[in-house]
Motif scaffolding. Structure first.
Motif, PDB file in Angstrom:
ATOM      1  N   ASP A 123      41.565  35.031  34.173  1.00  0.00           N
ATOM      2  CA  ASP A 123      41.004  34.472  35.789  1.00  0.00           C
ATOM      3  C   ASP A 123      40.436  35.965  36.195  1.00  0.00           C
ATOM      4  OD1 ASP A 123      41.381  32.301  37.998  1.00  0.00           O
ATOM      5  OD2 ASP A 123      40.974  34.555  38.837  1.00  0.00           O
ATOM      6  N   SER A 125      39.663  36.962  39.201  1.00  0.00           N
ATOM      7  CA  SER A 125      40.178  37.472  40.490  1.00  0.00           C
ATOM      8  C   SER A 125      41.575  37.572  40.432  1.00  0.00           C
ATOM      9  CB  SER A 125      39.813  36.694  41.456  1.00  0.00           C
ATOM     10  OG  SER A 125      39.888  35.284  41.499  1.00  0.00           O
ATOM     11  N   ASN A 126      42.341  36.836  39.726  1.00  0.00           N
ATOM     12  CA  ASN A 126      43.926  36.797  39.687  1.00  0.00           C
ATOM     13  C   ASN A 126      44.488  37.078  38.553  1.00  0.00           C
ATOM     14  OD1 ASN A 126      43.709  35.883  42.582  1.00  0.00           O
ATOM     15  ND2 ASN A 126      43.606  33.976  42.082  1.00  0.00           N
TER      16      ASN A 126
ATOM     17  N   LYS B 191      36.142  43.105  44.590  1.00  0.00           N
ATOM     18  CA  LYS B 191      36.657  42.036  44.213  1.00  0.00           C
ATOM     19  C   LYS B 191      37.059  41.151  45.230  1.00  0.00           C
ATOM     20  CE  LYS B 191      40.782  41.529  41.625  1.00  0.00           C
ATOM     21  NZ  LYS B 191      41.657  42.273  41.005  1.00  0.00           N
ATOM     22  N   LEU B 192      36.621  39.916  45.169  1.00  0.00           N
ATOM     23  CA  LEU B 192      37.000  38.842  46.148  1.00  0.00           C
ATOM     24  C   LEU B 192      38.524  38.601  46.165  1.00  0.00           C
ATOM     25  CD1 LEU B 192      35.694  37.018  48.145  1.00  0.00           C
ATOM     26  CD2 LEU B 192      35.547  35.185  46.336  1.00  0.00           C
ATOM     27  N   ASN B 256      34.200  30.276  41.201  1.00  0.00           N
ATOM     28  CA  ASN B 256      35.229  30.393  40.237  1.00  0.00           C
ATOM     29  C   ASN B 256      36.337  31.148  40.685  1.00  0.00           C
ATOM     30  OD1 ASN B 256      33.733  29.385  38.186  1.00  0.00           O
ATOM     31  ND2 ASN B 256      32.517  31.030  37.882  1.00  0.00           N
ATOM     32  N   PHE B 257      36.216  31.365  42.063  1.00  0.00           N
ATOM     33  CA  PHE B 257      37.377  32.073  42.916  1.00  0.00           C
ATOM     34  C   PHE B 257      38.848  31.262  42.893  1.00  0.00           C
ATOM     35  CE2 PHE B 257      39.777  33.155  46.765  1.00  0.00           C
ATOM     36  CZ  PHE B 257      40.427  34.400  46.195  1.00  0.00           C
ATOM     37  N   ASP B 258      39.819  31.762  42.217  1.00  0.00           N
ATOM     38  CA  ASP B 258      41.147  31.095  42.117  1.00  0.00           C
ATOM     39  C   ASP B 258      40.925  29.736  41.487  1.00  0.00           C
ATOM     40  OD1 ASP B 258      43.806  31.428  42.399  1.00  0.00           O
ATOM     41  OD2 ASP B 258      43.867  30.772  44.671  1.00  0.00           O
ATOM     42  N   LYS B 269      43.872  30.731  50.278  1.00  0.00           N
ATOM     43  CA  LYS B 269      43.024  31.773  50.081  1.00  0.00           C
ATOM     44  C   LYS B 269      41.614  31.768  50.469  1.00  0.00           C
ATOM     45  CE  LYS B 269      45.839  34.144  46.524  1.00  0.00           C
ATOM     46  NZ  LYS B 269      45.506  34.387  45.002  1.00  0.00           N
TER      47      LYS B 269
END
Lengths: 292, 432
Positions: A123, A125-126, B191-192, B256-258, B269
């Motif tokens: 992933d 971002s995380n 970074k978001l 595509n975040f999280d 978030k």
């Protein structure tokens, strides 16, 4: 009836049961799929339309190219890692079983579970991989979400998982080589490098042939990892922009989410021919006998 | 007996009530003559709250109809269509199938469904009984399946995050939404880490463009006969550009975040997302912060309201006849009754599909269900010919903008052509 022919009859009867099962479960559907590849979607009557459409489809050629890339990338890597691990474990005196288990575990773990763990690690971002890269001062990568990195990211997962299997077979292959060859080579003053290339490697040929053939067939049929790494309930697997699509994933998308089973069958026929050709060629080239 | 009920029925709700009452009498009659138990199979995909509710309803139904046995089977969403395709081609399918209305054209073309028998419910009875949106599931002038409940879209927003950013309430217009979202969007070292608005494409995002933004900007998605894609106008391009700018220019979120907008929102978030009423149940369970629901914004203050509606339907499989067919009809009738629909709202969280319940004040005044029920008034259910490929075209084409920086207008043209090609292909195979 003589005793011998009676025995033979019994044997035939026992053999017939699995044969019937095999015919019903494997052969008949295969033949049906072959026939169906000439059907029109939702109808009967023979047509070449599916094949015409397939060969003019951009996505089909992309899936073919990707499938070949998976073979070229994953098979040599898993063989190299497998033989390396096998040789190193051969030298270890203690905790041999432990090491063997650690490297073999990925192979017996569910492919779906593994794919999802990797998906989370990738992933952007995380994910833990980008966190790790961050500590080393390397900028975050998009991995599965970039058209440039996605195929490589999927391949890494496949290699990581398959190497343990190659290792185990190589260990067995190494143990099957009589110790006297190594002793003779050492007495003749061969260097470890020479021993590997002149003695070990040639004697591992049957193992290598087996692993290459099964590895290539496996890579040609790659599905589970791609499906679980790149698919979601909203979008079809093989993305982004078909950068990771394999022929089996393409078949699945066409058959089961677009309901175009005849078209999907046509793709499997092409895949079948491809696997047959590749396997015959491989066995011809690799399985020549060595003179020791 | 059934006939008599049908002829004397004035409206379908009346038919429904008498149908259910006479259903008990009718079944005792049938048992008197044959005494046999009929077993029917019901297939749906595994959505926990739906499965529990369906099992409960089946028990109720079986109590009312002692000689009908309903077997419920469910399969994971990702495998559902695969399972149906394989089973139907092998003649091993169920009697009743639960499916997304957008799949009806595909299912009918593949020969999985039979039309709702007119002796059971005629087209005009169906039109009267249901809210107007259900008409969008008509296919070639016939109904093949009927819904229990419907869904529409609204904004889910994180009240805690709003308060922290000093925003007083949910946005009324899209411009407000963007400026609110910008206040909540946080980037760390490029970074978001927190997004103000989760603008997705693969989930509800593509409906957001097609049925909401496009219409608010003065366009229309398809021609009246659904054969032509009609968004290729200056207004359409503007709406598309506006939507893409949310990702590219305003940077208020990342698709595509999280692991996607819905997950990001549940994790606290994302400040806002657009999602369907079906998400209410999940939100109640998994969101551990104050959240609220607000109507979909408009282009200008007090401007045109639009929404996307959708629903899951129950259809009878092709080839089901005789006692099985009668039992299936009875079961569908039971599922579509207003009593079941109300129960469904309370346990699953989906809005009733019956027109008689559309003005139910207790639903309209509910802070969570209210905005969705309101939204139904302006909702359009897109007529898909191939829901999956149409959605995939959106995902693939917009990815060209996100991943390859392709010009928006060029992608817009390609997308229009692609969607048109999907329709052309579908309708040309229809005529053959």
């Amino acid at each position: 009836m003589s005793l011998q022919s009676r025995r033979a009859t019994t044997a035939y009867i026992f053999l017939a049961v699995p044969l019937l099962f095999f015919l019903g479960i494997r052969i008949a559907p295969t033949i049906y799929a072959f026939l169906m590849s000439f059907f029109k979607n939702g109808g009967t009557g023979f047509t070449l339309q599916n094949y015409q459409q397939m060969f003019t489809s951009h996505t089909f050629w992309r899936s073919l190219l990707n499938t070949l890339l998976y073979v070229v990338i994953t098979v040599p890597c898993q063989l190299a890692i497998g033989v390396g691990l096998a040789l190193m474990i051969g030298r270890v005196k203690r905790l041999k079983g432990f090491y063997r288990m650690v490297y073999f575990l990925p192979y017996i773990t569910s492919q779906v579970a593994i794919s999802w763990v990797w998906r989370l690690m990738y992933d952007p971002s995380n994910g833990v991989i980008n966190a790790f890269l961050g500590w080393m001062g390397i900028p975050a990568q998009s991995f599965l979400q970039s058209t440039n990195e996605s195929l490589m990211s999927v391949s890494v997962v496949i290699i990581w998982q398959a190497s343990g299997f190659a290792m185990l077979i190589f260990i067995a292959g190494l143990e099957a080589i009589p110790k006297m060859y190594f002793e003779a080579a050492r007495i003749d003053g061969a260097s470890p490098w020479q021993i590997f290339w002149r003695v070990t490697w040639p004697l591992l040929n049957p193992t290598l042939v087996f692993l290459t053939v099964t590895g290539v067939i496996g890579a040609l049929q790659t599905f589970t990892q791609i499906e679980n790494l790149t698919g979601s309930s909203g979008s079809q697997a093989g993305g982004p922009l078909h950068s990771t699509i394999s022929m089996v994933v393409y078949t699945y998308n066409q058959g089961f989410s677009n309901f175009n089973l005849p078209f999907a069958s046509a793709v499997t026929v092409v895949l079948f021919v491809l696997i047959l050709l590749v396997t015959v060629v491989q066995l011809r080239i690799l399985n020549r006998s060595f003179e020791y | 007996m059934k006939r008599a009920v049908k002829v004397t029925a004035i409206g379908f709700s009346v038919l429904m009530m008498t149908g259910m009452l006479s259903g008990c009498g009718g079944s005792s009659n049938a048992s008197g003559s044959s005494g046999k138990t009929v077993t029917i199979t019901y297939w749906q995909y595994t959505y926990p709250s739906k499965v529990t509710e369906m099992k409960k309803l089946i028990q109720q139904f079986q109590k009312q109809n002692p000689n009908i046995k309903v077997v419920e089977q469910d399969f994971p969403y990702d495998q559902y269509n695969q399972k149906v395709a394989a089973a139907m081609h092998a003649n091993q399918g169920p009697d009743i199938l639960n499916l997304y209305y957008g799949w009806i054209p595909q299912y009918v073309q593949q020969g999985y469904l039979q039309p709702i028998p007119s002796t059971f419910m005629s087209t005009s009875q169906i039109n009267n009984y249901y809210i107007p949106m259900v008409k969008d599931s008509m296919y070639n002038g016939k109904y093949y399946a009927l819904p229990i409940a419907v869904r529409s879209l609204a904004i889910f927003y994180n009240k805690d995050m709003f308060q922290k950013a000093g925003i007083s309430g949910p946005p009324q217009t899209w411009n407000e939404l963007i400026s609110d979202a910008q206040k909540m969007t946080v980037y760390q070292n490029g970074k978001l880490v927190q997004e103000g608005f989760g603008p997705d494409v693969s989930g509800q995002g593509y409906h957001l463009f097609q049925e909401i933004l496009l219409r608010q900007w003065g366009g229309k998605p398809f021609s009246a006969d659904n054969k032509k894609v009609t968004w290729d106008t200056p207004a359409g391009l503007q709406a598309f550009q506006y939507w893409m700018d949310m990702f590219k220019k305003d940077k208020i979120g990342d698709m595509n975040f999280d692991q996607g907008a819905a997950t990001a929102f549940q994790a606290g978030k994302a400040g806002m997302i657009v999602d369907g009423s079906f998400a209410i149940g999940t939100m109640k369970k998994s969101a551990s912060f104050n959240w609220g629901v607000a109507p979909i914004p408009t282009k200008t203050p007090g401007g045109k309201q639009e929404n996307f509606g959708s629903y899951w339907v129950n259809g009878i499989a092709k080839g089901v006849s005789g006692a099985q067919l009668q039992a299936s009809e009875k079961f569908i009738q039971f599922l579509d009754s207003t009593a079941t629909e109300k129960d469904w709202l309370n346990t699953v969280g989906e809005l009733p599909a019956a027109a008689s319940l559309a003005s139910d004040q207790s639903i309209l005044n509910d802070p969570i269900y209210g905005p969705f029920e309101q939204g139904l008034k302006y909702a359009h259910a897109t007529f898909f010919v191939n829901e999956t490929t149409e959605r995939q075209a959106f995902i693939d084409e917009t990815n060209k903008i996100f991943l390859q920086n392709a010009p928006v207008s060029q992608v817009f043209n390609e997308l229009t052509q692609k969607e048109q090609a999907i329709r052309d292909k579908y309708y040309s195979s229809q005529s053959n």
